[in-house]
Motif scaffolding. Structure first.
Motif, PDB file in Angstrom:
ATOM      1  N   GLY A 124       0.887  -1.149   0.028  1.00  0.00           N
ATOM      2  CA  GLY A 124       0.013  -0.143   0.168  1.00  0.00           C
ATOM      3  C   GLY A 124       0.928   1.257   0.051  1.00  0.00           C
ATOM      4  O   GLY A 124       2.077   1.155   0.623  1.00  0.00           O
ATOM      5  N   PHE A 125       0.370   2.116  -0.430  1.00  0.00           N
ATOM      6  CA  PHE A 125       1.080   3.565  -0.343  1.00  0.00           C
ATOM      7  C   PHE A 125       1.603   3.931   0.791  1.00  0.00           C
ATOM      8  O   PHE A 125       2.839   4.278   0.989  1.00  0.00           O
ATOM      9  CB  PHE A 125       0.341   4.701  -1.098  1.00  0.00           C
ATOM     10  N   ARG A 126       0.670   3.850   1.653  1.00  0.00           N
ATOM     11  CA  ARG A 126       1.108   4.161   3.140  1.00  0.00           C
ATOM     12  C   ARG A 126       2.208   3.184   3.797  1.00  0.00           C
ATOM     13  O   ARG A 126       3.182   3.719   4.416  1.00  0.00           O
ATOM     14  CB  ARG A 126      -0.149   4.100   4.079  1.00  0.00           C
ATOM     15  N   GLU A 127       2.188   2.143   3.446  1.00  0.00           N
ATOM     16  CA  GLU A 127       3.015   1.000   3.828  1.00  0.00           C
ATOM     17  C   GLU A 127       4.628   1.494   3.463  1.00  0.00           C
ATOM     18  O   GLU A 127       5.625   1.091   4.313  1.00  0.00           O
ATOM     19  CB  GLU A 127       2.948  -0.355   3.421  1.00  0.00           C
ATOM     20  N   ILE A 128       4.834   1.991   2.181  1.00  0.00           N
ATOM     21  CA  ILE A 128       6.146   2.549   1.769  1.00  0.00           C
ATOM     22  C   ILE A 128       6.453   3.667   2.015  1.00  0.00           C
ATOM     23  O   ILE A 128       7.607   4.523   1.634  1.00  0.00           O
ATOM     24  CB  ILE A 128       6.589   2.186   0.251  1.00  0.00           C
ATOM     25  N   GLY A 129       5.447   4.674   2.810  1.00  0.00           N
ATOM     26  CA  GLY A 129       5.912   5.910   3.248  1.00  0.00           C
ATOM     27  C   GLY A 129       5.223   7.147   2.417  1.00  0.00           C
ATOM     28  O   GLY A 129       5.296   8.309   2.772  1.00  0.00           O
TER      29      GLY A 129
END
Length: 161
Positions: A16-21
């Motif tokens: 997910g986008f959030r998971e990679i910052g």
């Protein structure tokens, strides 16, 4: 090609986008920390240049080279060395921030061996430590990419890389 490879990794691993910052909830604090480091790093680059510690290699970068570096190369490095690496270690059940910092910093540093200058390795090691530490505390690809882009463009402007 590197962007396609990163895209494939992200798709295959279902990040997910959030998971990679890619976050906005901590953008302000992440920007503050990264810009403080960027200012300190900028002073360091200025001192290195004016003290003659490194002999500048005169390269006249065309504007499109700066744009490529700022909008592509630096963000891709940060997505890989901070975002994806951090996510992979978390998914592997490795939650040691010290291990993340070591792996991230050393791999980022040795990517820059292409410049064949020991001082650049030291500088990138310090940069990797700082960006890794900030990313651990404030995981935000936008902010760390901006800081990396600005410092790298400054080093290019002073002909240090």
């Amino acid at each position: 090609m590197p962007l396609a490879g990163l895209g494939y990794i992200c798709f295959k691993r279902r990040y997910g986008f959030r998971e990679i910052g890619f976050r906005t909830d901590n953008l302000k604090s992440a920007l503050i920390w990264n810009l403080v480091f960027c200012a300190a790093g900028g002073i360091g680059v200025y001192i290195i240049y004016h003290a003659g510690i490194m002999r500048p290699e005169i390269r006249n970068y065309l504007p499109h080279v700066y744009l490529f570096y700022i909008f592509f190369l630096s963000p891709v490095q940060e997505i890989f060395f901070r975002g994806i690496l951090f996510a992979e270690l978390n998914r592997a059940g490795i939650h040691s921030t010290n291990l993340f910092l070591l792996v991230s910093t050393f791999s980022f540093c040795f990517l820059h061996i292409i410049y064949r200058h020991p001082l650049i390795l030291i500088i990138t090691f310090i940069g990797g430590l700082a960006w890794g530490t900030i990313f651990i505390k404030r995981p935000n690809i936008w902010a760390v990419s901006l800081s990396h882009s600005l410092l790298g463009a400054l080093a290019m402007g002073f002909h240090l890389i």
